[in-house]
Design an enzyme around this catalytic site. Structure first.
Site, PDB file in Angstrom:
ATOM      1  N   LEU A 285      39.562   4.983 -22.236  1.00 45.51           N
ATOM      2  CA  LEU A 285      39.162   3.771 -21.519  1.00 45.51           C
ATOM      3  C   LEU A 285      38.650   2.684 -22.465  1.00 45.51           C
ATOM      4  O   LEU A 285      37.955   2.960 -23.433  1.00 45.51           O
ATOM      5  CB  LEU A 285      38.071   4.119 -20.496  1.00 45.51           C
ATOM      6  CG  LEU A 285      38.440   5.184 -19.464  1.00 45.51           C
ATOM      7  CD1 LEU A 285      37.280   5.413 -18.495  1.00 45.51           C
ATOM      8  CD2 LEU A 285      39.699   4.817 -18.688  1.00 45.51           C
TER       9      LEU A 285
ATOM     10  N   HIS B 203      40.311  -1.457 -18.856  1.00 38.98           N
ATOM     11  CA  HIS B 203      40.051  -0.536 -17.732  1.00 38.98           C
ATOM     12  C   HIS B 203      38.723  -0.897 -17.047  1.00 38.98           C
ATOM     13  O   HIS B 203      38.623  -0.852 -15.819  1.00 38.98           O
ATOM     14  CB  HIS B 203      39.917   0.909 -18.232  1.00 38.98           C
ATOM     15  CG  HIS B 203      41.169   1.496 -18.797  1.00 38.98           C
ATOM     16  ND1 HIS B 203      41.302   1.820 -20.124  1.00 38.98           N
ATOM     17  CD2 HIS B 203      42.342   1.818 -18.207  1.00 38.98           C
ATOM     18  CE1 HIS B 203      42.493   2.332 -20.337  1.00 38.98           C
ATOM     19  NE2 HIS B 203      43.157   2.339 -19.187  1.00 38.98           N
TER      20      HIS B 203
ATOM     21  N   GLN C 242      55.942  10.568 -18.008  1.00 40.38           N
ATOM     22  CA  GLN C 242      56.271   9.168 -18.292  1.00 40.38           C
ATOM     23  C   GLN C 242      56.449   8.908 -19.785  1.00 40.38           C
ATOM     24  O   GLN C 242      56.676   7.779 -20.198  1.00 40.38           O
ATOM     25  CB  GLN C 242      55.239   8.220 -17.684  1.00 40.38           C
ATOM     26  CG  GLN C 242      53.865   8.224 -18.318  1.00 40.38           C
ATOM     27  CD  GLN C 242      52.894   7.387 -17.512  1.00 40.38           C
ATOM     28  OE1 GLN C 242      52.440   7.799 -16.447  1.00 40.38           O
ATOM     29  NE2 GLN C 242      52.533   6.209 -18.008  1.00 40.38           N
TER      30      GLN C 242
HETATM   31  O1  PAF Z   1      49.025   2.457 -16.706  1.00 43.65           O
HETATM   32  C1  PAF Z   1      48.725   3.655 -16.856  1.00 43.65           C
HETATM   33  O2  PAF Z   1      47.721   4.024 -17.470  1.00 43.65           O
HETATM   34  C2  PAF Z   1      49.663   4.712 -16.294  1.00 43.65           C
HETATM   35  O3  PAF Z   1      50.978   4.324 -16.375  1.00 43.65           O
HETATM   36  C3  PAF Z   1      49.290   5.134 -14.865  1.00 43.65           C
HETATM   37  C4  PAF Z   1      49.444   3.989 -13.887  1.00 43.65           C
HETATM   38  C5  PAF Z   1      47.868   5.667 -14.825  1.00 43.65           C
HETATM   39  C6  PAF Z   1      50.220   6.263 -14.399  1.00 43.65           C
HETATM   40  O4  PAF Z   1      50.137   7.375 -15.227  1.00 43.65           O
END
Ligand code: PAF
Length: 254
Positions: free
Chosen positions: A34, A38, A62
């Site tokens: 973070l 964030h 991802q």
């Molecule tokens: O933006 C991010 O940190 C990620 O892509 C998310 C939205 C938490 C999904 O894993």
């Protein structure tokens, strides 16, 4: 105290309690590490809702590059400290088995926007993002969820997915937070060496300049960046570049 929830059943049980009755739940999904970007989402979420939930889950599906997943910064102690400092009510902190009991057999696929810009350079990336976000939204069932505009393509895809699947959740975009020299805040910035970090400031500077996309690309390449793309779309200019092993993205309103 921020209460840590690791399982879906624990969260479901809690949600049935009186403390949740007629309360608005705000949700900030994250992959941890973070930073002030964030925190600005978290502060907006806290201000606009009765109950705040942040998730930390480094979503393996991802990452199209395994090395990128391994390198992704993990700073749990510091993250928890920040969540407590800002008085976040709940941290949802699941393991991969909790989120993917199906082994990613079921996925969300989008056929247009997810195929261009970052999607063209990171095959499967947005499938992983949309799938995990749908799962997280279905688990937490918030009234509102917050996403940073640094990942503008991601925000648009998530907003589109919620509309396509009739999710009754408000998807709220929040402005990008920049470092003093203009670099967009990102968890990946800590991976830059001192020299790379200095060089990185040229990216937002050129992206926001009056120059054409071609000129920006060529200037960045001369400076030593590897450029995935610089492209305009719907009144914004988007860019993705590599400095050494680190990939950075950003976008500006034109
Ligand atoms: O933006 C991010 O940190 C990620 O892509 C998310 C939205 C938490 C999904 O894993």
């Amino acid at each position: 105290m921020t209460k840590i929830i690791k399982t879906i059943s624990e969260w479901k049980q809690l949600k049935k309690s009186n403390a949740f009755k007629e309360k608005k739940i705000g949700f900030v999904p994250t992959m941890g590490a973070l930073h002030s970007g964030h925190i600005s989402l978290i502060e907006t979420c806290i201000n606009e809702n009765d109950i705040s939930v942040v998730s930390i889950f480094v979503n393996p599906t991802q990452f199209n590059d395994l090395k990128d997943l391994e390198r992704y910064p993990r700073t749990f102690e510091n993250d928890l400290h920040l969540l407590e400092k800002f008085k976040v009510d709940f941290l949802f902190y699941p393991g991969a088995k909790e989120i993917y009991p199906d082994n990613f057999k079921y996925r969300v696929v989008e056929d247009e926007l997810s195929k261009i810009l970052c999607g063209a350079f990171r095959p499967g990336h947005f499938e992983g993002v949309l799938t995990v976000v749908l799962k997280l939204l279905n688990i937490i069932q918030p009234d509102r969820a917050y996403f940073g505009e640094k990942d503008y393509q991601q925000y648009k895809l998530i907003d589109g997915m919620c509309k396509a699947f009739f999710l009754d959740i408000e998807i709220i975009p929040c402005p990008t937070i920049h470092e003093e020299d203009g670099l967009a805040m990102s968890s990946r910035n800590v991976l830059l060496t001192k020299e790379e970090r200095k060089l990185a400031a040229n990216f937002p500077r050129l992206l926001a300049s009056e120059k054409s996309a071609e000129e920006i690309k060529s200037e960045l390449e001369k400076l030593g960046f590897k450029v995935d793309y610089i492209a305009g779309l719907e009144g914004r200019r988007f860019g993705a570049v590599h400095i050494g092993k680190v990939r950075l993205i950003d976008n500006v309103e034109l």
